[in-house]
Scaffold this motif. Structure first.
Motif, PDB file in Angstrom:
ATOM      1  N   UNK A  32       0.291   8.176 -14.293  1.00  0.00           N
ATOM      2  CA  UNK A  32      -0.867   8.637 -13.425  1.00  0.00           C
ATOM      3  C   UNK A  32      -1.070   9.974 -13.545  1.00  0.00           C
ATOM      4  N   UNK A  33      -2.400  11.011 -14.148  1.00  0.00           N
ATOM      5  CA  UNK A  33      -2.576  12.104 -14.227  1.00  0.00           C
ATOM      6  C   UNK A  33      -3.574  12.500 -14.110  1.00  0.00           C
ATOM      7  N   UNK A  34      -4.366  11.420 -13.324  1.00  0.00           N
ATOM      8  CA  UNK A  34      -5.710  11.773 -12.517  1.00  0.00           C
ATOM      9  C   UNK A  34      -6.000  10.437 -11.452  1.00  0.00           C
ATOM     10  N   UNK A  35      -7.002  10.559 -10.544  1.00  0.00           N
ATOM     11  CA  UNK A  35      -6.733   9.704  -9.128  1.00  0.00           C
ATOM     12  C   UNK A  35      -7.555   8.303 -10.440  1.00  0.00           C
ATOM     13  N   UNK A  36      -6.121   6.967 -10.070  1.00  0.00           N
ATOM     14  CA  UNK A  36      -7.906   5.767 -10.959  1.00  0.00           C
ATOM     15  C   UNK A  36      -9.205   5.499 -10.918  1.00  0.00           C
ATOM     16  N   UNK A  37      -9.815   5.267 -11.438  1.00  0.00           N
ATOM     17  CA  UNK A  37     -11.511   4.574 -11.067  1.00  0.00           C
ATOM     18  C   UNK A  37     -11.084   3.228 -10.979  1.00  0.00           C
ATOM     19  N   UNK A  38     -12.062   2.212 -10.522  1.00  0.00           N
ATOM     20  CA  UNK A  38     -12.727   1.338 -10.022  1.00  0.00           C
ATOM     21  C   UNK A  38     -12.851   0.182 -11.585  1.00  0.00           C
ATOM     22  N   UNK A  39     -12.319  -0.874 -11.302  1.00  0.00           N
ATOM     23  CA  UNK A  39     -11.914  -1.579 -12.636  1.00  0.00           C
ATOM     24  C   UNK A  39     -10.614  -1.460 -12.817  1.00  0.00           C
ATOM     25  N   UNK A  40      -9.593   0.075 -12.999  1.00  0.00           N
ATOM     26  CA  UNK A  40      -8.801  -0.118 -13.871  1.00  0.00           C
ATOM     27  C   UNK A  40      -7.947  -0.623 -12.776  1.00  0.00           C
ATOM     28  N   UNK A  41      -6.189  -1.279 -13.413  1.00  0.00           N
ATOM     29  CA  UNK A  41      -5.341  -1.997 -13.089  1.00  0.00           C
ATOM     30  C   UNK A  41      -3.981  -1.335 -13.104  1.00  0.00           C
ATOM     31  N   UNK A  42      -3.760  -1.070 -11.836  1.00  0.00           N
ATOM     32  CA  UNK A  42      -2.750  -0.334 -11.305  1.00  0.00           C
ATOM     33  C   UNK A  42      -1.410  -0.446 -11.000  1.00  0.00           C
ATOM     34  N   UNK A  97       5.529 -14.053   4.883  1.00  0.00           N
ATOM     35  CA  UNK A  97       5.602 -15.208   3.846  1.00  0.00           C
ATOM     36  C   UNK A  97       6.050 -14.192   2.220  1.00  0.00           C
ATOM     37  N   UNK A  98       5.498 -13.279   1.990  1.00  0.00           N
ATOM     38  CA  UNK A  98       5.331 -12.685   0.938  1.00  0.00           C
ATOM     39  C   UNK A  98       6.790 -12.427   0.100  1.00  0.00           C
ATOM     40  N   UNK A  99       6.949 -12.631  -0.880  1.00  0.00           N
ATOM     41  CA  UNK A  99       7.849 -12.428  -1.705  1.00  0.00           C
ATOM     42  C   UNK A  99       7.993 -11.598  -2.967  1.00  0.00           C
ATOM     43  N   UNK A 100       6.368 -10.272  -2.584  1.00  0.00           N
ATOM     44  CA  UNK A 100       6.717  -9.075  -3.969  1.00  0.00           C
ATOM     45  C   UNK A 100       7.460  -8.200  -3.620  1.00  0.00           C
ATOM     46  N   UNK A 101       7.367  -7.717  -4.622  1.00  0.00           N
ATOM     47  CA  UNK A 101       8.471  -6.881  -4.377  1.00  0.00           C
ATOM     48  C   UNK A 101       7.509  -5.315  -3.911  1.00  0.00           C
ATOM     49  N   UNK A 102       8.757  -4.172  -4.140  1.00  0.00           N
ATOM     50  CA  UNK A 102       8.385  -2.319  -3.835  1.00  0.00           C
ATOM     51  C   UNK A 102       7.228  -2.132  -5.241  1.00  0.00           C
ATOM     52  N   UNK A 103       6.961  -2.720  -5.958  1.00  0.00           N
ATOM     53  CA  UNK A 103       5.718  -2.415  -6.683  1.00  0.00           C
ATOM     54  C   UNK A 103       4.528  -3.244  -7.231  1.00  0.00           C
ATOM     55  N   UNK A 104       3.460  -3.888  -7.074  1.00  0.00           N
ATOM     56  CA  UNK A 104       2.989  -4.470  -7.423  1.00  0.00           C
ATOM     57  C   UNK A 104       2.149  -3.768  -8.487  1.00  0.00           C
ATOM     58  N   UNK A 105       0.859  -4.854  -8.671  1.00  0.00           N
ATOM     59  CA  UNK A 105       0.128  -4.093 -10.012  1.00  0.00           C
ATOM     60  C   UNK A 105      -1.439  -5.535  -9.426  1.00  0.00           C
ATOM     61  N   UNK A 106      -2.551  -4.689  -9.408  1.00  0.00           N
ATOM     62  CA  UNK A 106      -3.180  -4.630  -8.728  1.00  0.00           C
ATOM     63  C   UNK A 106      -4.585  -4.553  -9.729  1.00  0.00           C
ATOM     64  N   UNK A 107      -5.892  -4.553  -9.338  1.00  0.00           N
ATOM     65  CA  UNK A 107      -6.863  -4.191  -9.925  1.00  0.00           C
ATOM     66  C   UNK A 107      -7.856  -3.128  -8.901  1.00  0.00           C
ATOM     67  N   UNK A 108      -8.404  -2.202  -8.910  1.00  0.00           N
ATOM     68  CA  UNK A 108      -8.746  -1.193  -8.080  1.00  0.00           C
ATOM     69  C   UNK A 108     -10.551  -1.762  -7.930  1.00  0.00           C
ATOM     70  N   UNK A 153      -1.426   8.267  -3.439  1.00  0.00           N
ATOM     71  CA  UNK A 153      -0.007   8.851  -4.104  1.00  0.00           C
ATOM     72  C   UNK A 153       1.061   7.927  -4.491  1.00  0.00           C
ATOM     73  N   UNK A 154       0.223   6.937  -3.868  1.00  0.00           N
ATOM     74  CA  UNK A 154       1.227   5.175  -4.327  1.00  0.00           C
ATOM     75  C   UNK A 154       1.051   4.901  -5.365  1.00  0.00           C
ATOM     76  N   UNK A 155       0.365   5.313  -6.800  1.00  0.00           N
ATOM     77  CA  UNK A 155      -0.364   4.565  -7.731  1.00  0.00           C
ATOM     78  C   UNK A 155       1.118   5.708  -8.897  1.00  0.00           C
ATOM     79  N   UNK A 156       1.725   5.157  -9.375  1.00  0.00           N
ATOM     80  CA  UNK A 156       2.227   5.739 -10.366  1.00  0.00           C
ATOM     81  C   UNK A 156       1.687   5.090 -11.992  1.00  0.00           C
ATOM     82  N   UNK A 157       1.132   4.454 -12.102  1.00  0.00           N
ATOM     83  CA  UNK A 157       0.194   4.372 -13.739  1.00  0.00           C
ATOM     84  C   UNK A 157      -0.819   3.502 -13.871  1.00  0.00           C
ATOM     85  N   UNK A 158      -1.443   4.019 -14.825  1.00  0.00           N
ATOM     86  CA  UNK A 158      -2.552   3.031 -14.572  1.00  0.00           C
ATOM     87  C   UNK A 158      -2.368   2.137 -16.458  1.00  0.00           C
ATOM     88  N   UNK A 159      -2.741   0.531 -16.278  1.00  0.00           N
ATOM     89  CA  UNK A 159      -2.082  -0.223 -17.576  1.00  0.00           C
ATOM     90  C   UNK A 159      -3.143  -0.043 -18.853  1.00  0.00           C
TER      91      UNK A 159
END
Length: 136
Positions: free
Chosen positions: A47-57, A69-80, A124-130
């Motif tokens: 990430x270099x700037x704030x993600x926008x609506x529709x970005x997968x992050x 009940x969550x088995x999700x890990x420390x990193x997640x991939x979701x759409x803004x 600040x939790x966003x690491x990267x944009x797909x």
């Protein structure tokens, strides 16, 4: 310095730059279907700037062990779904996304740990944009 040494030094710097700005993320689980399936490998740009609506992050889960009940890990991939000061998606705790936060949703809402469960995600939790899936 020889020409070969200079080229190798330049190539090493380029490889370091690529590693510092691009990462490979692997989808785990069904939450991003139909866009991405379990096991898909994705290229994401740091990430270099704030993600926008529709970005997968790719982002740090703000509560990696805090959802029952969550088995999700420390990193997640979701759409803004919404950015700061935008109307929050239906079912959220507040009508507007607060400053410095995002609302993120999985493409498969029935099987997704997202802002409906985690709350708003700090930008600040966003690491990267797909950028794309590997193999496309």
């Amino acid at each position: 310095m020889t020409v070969l040494a200079a080229l190798l030094a330049l190539a090493g710097g380029a490889a370091l730059w690529i590693r510092a700005t691009v990462l490979i993320a692997v989808v785990r689980g069904p939450s991003m279907r139909p866009a991405y399936a379990d096991g898909d490998r994705l290229i994401a740009r740091r990430r270099r700037s704030a993600p926008r609506r529709g970005d997968v992050v790719v982002f740090r889960n703000p509560r990696p062990h805090g959802v029952a009940g969550s088995s999700e890990g420390p990193l997640l991939i979701k759409r803004v779904a919404a950015g700061p000061a935008e109307p929050a998606p239906t079912g959220m705790a507040a009508p507007v996304v607060p400053p410095g936060h995002l609302a993120v949703l999985g493409d498969n809402p029935a099987q997704s740990l997202d802002s409906r469960h985690l709350g708003f995600i700090p930008v600040a939790n966003v690491i990267a944009v797909v950028v794309r899936r590997i193999g496309d």
